[in-house]
Design an enzyme around this catalytic site. Structure first.
Site, PDB file in Angstrom:
ATOM      1  N   GLU A  65      21.869 -65.348 -12.050  1.00 40.08           N
ATOM      2  CA  GLU A  65      22.831 -65.629 -10.982  1.00 40.08           C
ATOM      3  C   GLU A  65      22.157 -65.624  -9.612  1.00 40.08           C
ATOM      4  O   GLU A  65      22.472 -66.446  -8.763  1.00 40.08           O
ATOM      5  CB  GLU A  65      23.980 -64.612 -11.000  1.00 40.08           C
ATOM      6  CG  GLU A  65      24.943 -64.797 -12.169  1.00 40.08           C
ATOM      7  CD  GLU A  65      25.635 -66.166 -12.180  1.00 40.08           C
ATOM      8  OE1 GLU A  65      25.709 -66.817 -11.127  1.00 40.08           O
ATOM      9  OE2 GLU A  65      26.073 -66.593 -13.267  1.00 40.08           O
ATOM     10  N   TYR A 149      30.539 -62.856  -5.368  1.00 38.62           N
ATOM     11  CA  TYR A 149      30.347 -63.831  -6.442  1.00 38.62           C
ATOM     12  C   TYR A 149      29.445 -63.258  -7.551  1.00 38.62           C
ATOM     13  O   TYR A 149      29.833 -63.227  -8.723  1.00 38.62           O
ATOM     14  CB  TYR A 149      29.749 -65.160  -5.918  1.00 38.62           C
ATOM     15  CG  TYR A 149      29.235 -65.959  -7.080  1.00 38.62           C
ATOM     16  CD1 TYR A 149      30.134 -66.618  -7.912  1.00 38.62           C
ATOM     17  CD2 TYR A 149      27.883 -65.962  -7.427  1.00 38.62           C
ATOM     18  CE1 TYR A 149      29.703 -67.270  -9.054  1.00 38.62           C
ATOM     19  CE2 TYR A 149      27.438 -66.613  -8.555  1.00 38.62           C
ATOM     20  CZ  TYR A 149      28.350 -67.268  -9.362  1.00 38.62           C
ATOM     21  OH  TYR A 149      27.932 -67.892 -10.494  1.00 38.62           O
ATOM     22  N   ASP A 167      32.716 -69.860  -6.754  1.00 37.03           N
ATOM     23  CA  ASP A 167      31.519 -70.408  -6.115  1.00 37.03           C
ATOM     24  C   ASP A 167      31.876 -71.819  -5.656  1.00 37.03           C
ATOM     25  O   ASP A 167      33.064 -72.177  -5.663  1.00 37.03           O
ATOM     26  CB  ASP A 167      30.317 -70.395  -7.089  1.00 37.03           C
ATOM     27  CG  ASP A 167      30.484 -71.405  -8.224  1.00 37.03           C
ATOM     28  OD1 ASP A 167      31.610 -71.924  -8.414  1.00 37.03           O
ATOM     29  OD2 ASP A 167      29.490 -71.695  -8.916  1.00 37.03           O
ATOM     30  N   CYS A 221      34.293 -82.334 -12.785  1.00 37.42           N
ATOM     31  CA  CYS A 221      34.979 -82.416 -11.488  1.00 37.42           C
ATOM     32  C   CYS A 221      33.935 -82.359 -10.376  1.00 37.42           C
ATOM     33  O   CYS A 221      33.936 -81.474  -9.537  1.00 37.42           O
ATOM     34  CB  CYS A 221      35.976 -81.261 -11.378  1.00 37.42           C
ATOM     35  SG  CYS A 221      37.083 -81.435  -9.985  1.00 37.42           S
ATOM     36  N   CYS A 228      38.038 -87.810 -13.986  1.00 37.40           N
ATOM     37  CA  CYS A 228      39.395 -87.311 -14.284  1.00 37.40           C
ATOM     38  C   CYS A 228      39.869 -87.756 -15.669  1.00 37.40           C
ATOM     39  O   CYS A 228      40.596 -87.033 -16.339  1.00 37.40           O
ATOM     40  CB  CYS A 228      40.384 -87.779 -13.224  1.00 37.40           C
ATOM     41  SG  CYS A 228      39.928 -87.210 -11.579  1.00 37.40           S
ATOM     42  N   CYS A 231      39.003 -85.175 -18.184  1.00 35.95           N
ATOM     43  CA  CYS A 231      39.151 -83.781 -17.737  1.00 35.95           C
ATOM     44  C   CYS A 231      40.277 -83.055 -18.490  1.00 35.95           C
ATOM     45  O   CYS A 231      41.400 -83.565 -18.554  1.00 35.95           O
ATOM     46  CB  CYS A 231      39.432 -83.768 -16.240  1.00 35.95           C
ATOM     47  SG  CYS A 231      39.703 -82.110 -15.615  1.00 35.95           S
ATOM     48  N   CYS A 237      46.674 -80.941 -12.607  1.00 36.40           N
ATOM     49  CA  CYS A 237      45.917 -81.184 -11.374  1.00 36.40           C
ATOM     50  C   CYS A 237      46.752 -81.913 -10.317  1.00 36.40           C
ATOM     51  O   CYS A 237      47.117 -83.078 -10.481  1.00 36.40           O
ATOM     52  CB  CYS A 237      44.658 -81.989 -11.703  1.00 36.40           C
ATOM     53  SG  CYS A 237      43.615 -82.246 -10.277  1.00 36.40           S
TER      54      CYS A 237
HETATM   55  S1  SF4 Z   1      41.711 -84.134 -13.014  1.00 36.55           S
HETATM   56 FE1  SF4 Z   1      41.561 -82.750 -11.285  1.00 36.55          FE
HETATM   57  S2  SF4 Z   1      40.278 -81.083 -12.007  1.00 36.55           S
HETATM   58 FE2  SF4 Z   1      40.028 -82.749 -13.429  1.00 36.55          FE
HETATM   59  S3  SF4 Z   1      38.221 -83.917 -12.685  1.00 36.55           S
HETATM   60 FE3  SF4 Z   1      40.029 -84.866 -11.779  1.00 36.55          FE
HETATM   61  S4  SF4 Z   1      40.241 -83.838  -9.821  1.00 36.55           S
HETATM   62 FE4  SF4 Z   1      38.920 -82.537 -11.047  1.00 36.55          FE
END
Ligand code: SF4
Ligand code: ZN
Length: 476
Positions: A65, A149, A167, A221, A228, A231, A237
């Site tokens: 880290e 962190y 972070d 992301c 997206c 994701c 989101c």
């Molecule tokens: S859906 Fe939202 S969390 Fe997922 S990559 Fe797109 S912006 Fe990022």
């Protein structure tokens, strides 16, 4: 009146920026499932997963880290492996010297991290009986260089504590998922991010969950190319839904415009929050072309300070270079470097600077006039754009080793000793510039020699041609 008192003490936060109980369950499940199928195999993760000794796990995670702060994963892997081979336990690190630690750290930058890691190891061995502190707060309070962190990362990944981490990657994911458009550097936004991270972390698998959200930020992301479509958090989101709504609005609007019909955009559903919520992105700041990248809000860039200094590579007759060791505290503490002197802003000292160095290092006066300019080398430290004007002086006679009191010591080093010493990336660049310049000189000389040889050969040919007897005519 009541409202202004409330605003001064607590930010006004709409429920849009919180996780509902259903979100909490689904986000944990989706993110962990995605992580199990997609995570990168990294050496510190393997140790955290299989090492039965908690102190060894905590030590490996702490080292990784601290190395990962300001440095990319791909660079850290090699350094981490070398480090763990040399000092596999906190006791091994505690018995090393700071000089050795700096040598292994050389090239990673931000050397105070290495010093604090070493200090922490010494403290654990001497004051804590070789045992790592048990939780986030004790890690932060008892170990130097361990902040919120890194304390949270070690506590969750190595010790199984159910605490969240924040972070840069997590900030981005949370800002997008919960539609947080306030400046993430202000205290109230930071606190909100930490409260979200603490709420959403999975108590059964806190380490994996935290690594999953960081990994999602690093790989899916991402700042400029968020994927997206693949994701796992798409359905939760706010940024994604808002961006989709905007696109829908624009396409409906252009469709109706085509048929000369009127449409009010507010008729199409939007994601609403409190009218004067402190965490929402202001309507006037939304840029349609950016989509989800409207989050997090870009922080104002601070301009870096410009500084310049002259650096002398002083080489003796057996090809060794003079290196001096920086003070024990401050920027680049304890590192070895070529002698240098700061140049004033307008460069007025530039022409006298080698004379100054010659006198500070008690060199023969002829040395200053024999200097050759190598090149300008630019290196960016966190807030400083540093220009080094590099000069080379080759000494022909013996030189007694002395150095000004601002340095801890000095040493003549061969190229190999220099490259293996604890020195900064900037000094390696300075050295490289000299090698390149000398290589160019050698190439130029070779080219000139070749040209000389070929014109000599031509000359020879012409002369020999003059003395060659004319071919005899054949008599028919
Ligand atoms: S859906 Fe939202 S969390 Fe997922 S990559 Fe797109 S912006 Fe990022
Ligand atoms: Zn809001």
């Amino acid at each position: 009146m009541v409202k202004s008192i409330k605003k001064a003490s607590l930010p006004l936060i709409g429920s849009l920026h919180q996780f509902t109980e259903i979100d909490v369950v689904e986000v944990r499940e989706r993110l962990l499932k995605w992580y199990d199928a997609n995570h990168r195999v990294l050496p510190w993760r393997s140790i955290a997963a299989i090492e039965p000794d908690r102190s060894k796990r905590a030590y490996a995670v702490l080292v990784s880290e601290i190395m990962l702060q300001q440095t990319q994963v791909s660079t850290v892997i090699g350094y981490f492996d070398t480090w763990m081979k040399k000092w596999p336990t906190v006791e091994d690190l505690a018995s090393a010297t700071l000089e050795e630690v700096n040598q292994i750290w050389a090239g990673l930058g931000y050397y105070s991290r290495a010093r604090r890691l070493h200090e922490g190891a010494v403290k654990i061995v001497k004051e804590l009986n070789g045992e790592f502190p048990n939780d986030r707060d004790s890690l932060i309070h008892q170990l130097p260089g361990v902040g919120r962190y890194s304390g949270s990362a070690v506590a969750s990944i190595a010790l199984g504590c159910a605490v969240g981490v924040v972070d840069g990657n997590v900030n981005r994911v949370l800002a997008r998922v919960r539609g947080i458009g306030a400046d993430i550097n202000i205290q109230s936004t930071t606190e909100h991010m930490w409260s979200l991270a603490d709420k959403i972390v999975d108590p059964e698998r806190p380490g994996d969950f935290n690594q999953a959200i960081m990994e999602l930020g690093a790989t899916v992301c991402s700042p400029k190319t968020p994927a997206c479509g693949s994701c796992p958090l798409r359905l939760h989101c706010v940024a994604y839904q808002k961006s989709e709504n905007q696109q829908e609005k624009s396409s409906i609007s252009s469709h109706f415009k085509k048929f000369s019909e009127k449409v009010t955009l507010s008729e199409i559903s939007d994601i609403e929050c409190l009218a004067d919520c402190d965490l929402c992105l202001r309507k006037e700041d939304w840029d349609v072309s950016l989509g989800v990248q409207n989050y997090p809000r870009k922080a104002q860039k601070t301009q870096s300070r410009q500084e310049s200094s002259a650096v002398i590579i002083l080489r003796n007759k057996i090809d060794k270079m003079l290196l001096v060791q920086r003070p024990r505290t401050g920027l680049l503490a304890n590192l070895w470097e070529f002698p240098s002197i700061a140049l004033s802003e307008n460069g007025a000292q530039d022409k006298d600077v080698t004379e100054e160095l010659v006198s500070q290092f008690s060199l023969p006066h002829t040395a200053a006039s024999s200097r050759t300019f190598v090149s300008d080398v630019i290196h960016i430290f966190s807030h400083i754009r540093q220009t080094y004007k590099v000069f080379l002086i080759s000494l022909s006679g013996e030189k007694k080793l002395t150095w000004p009191s601002r340095y801890q010591g000095g040493q003549w080093m061969t190229k190999e000793e220099f490259l293996a010493s604890a020195t900064s990336t900037a000094m390696k660049k300075v050295f490289k510039s000299m090698e390149i310049s000398e290589q160019k000189c050698t190439n130029k000389k070779k080219k000139l020699n070749n040209e000389d040889n070929s014109s000599e050969a031509k000359k020879q040919k012409t002369i020999s041609h003059f003395f060659t007897a004319a071919p005899k005519k054949k008599i028919p």
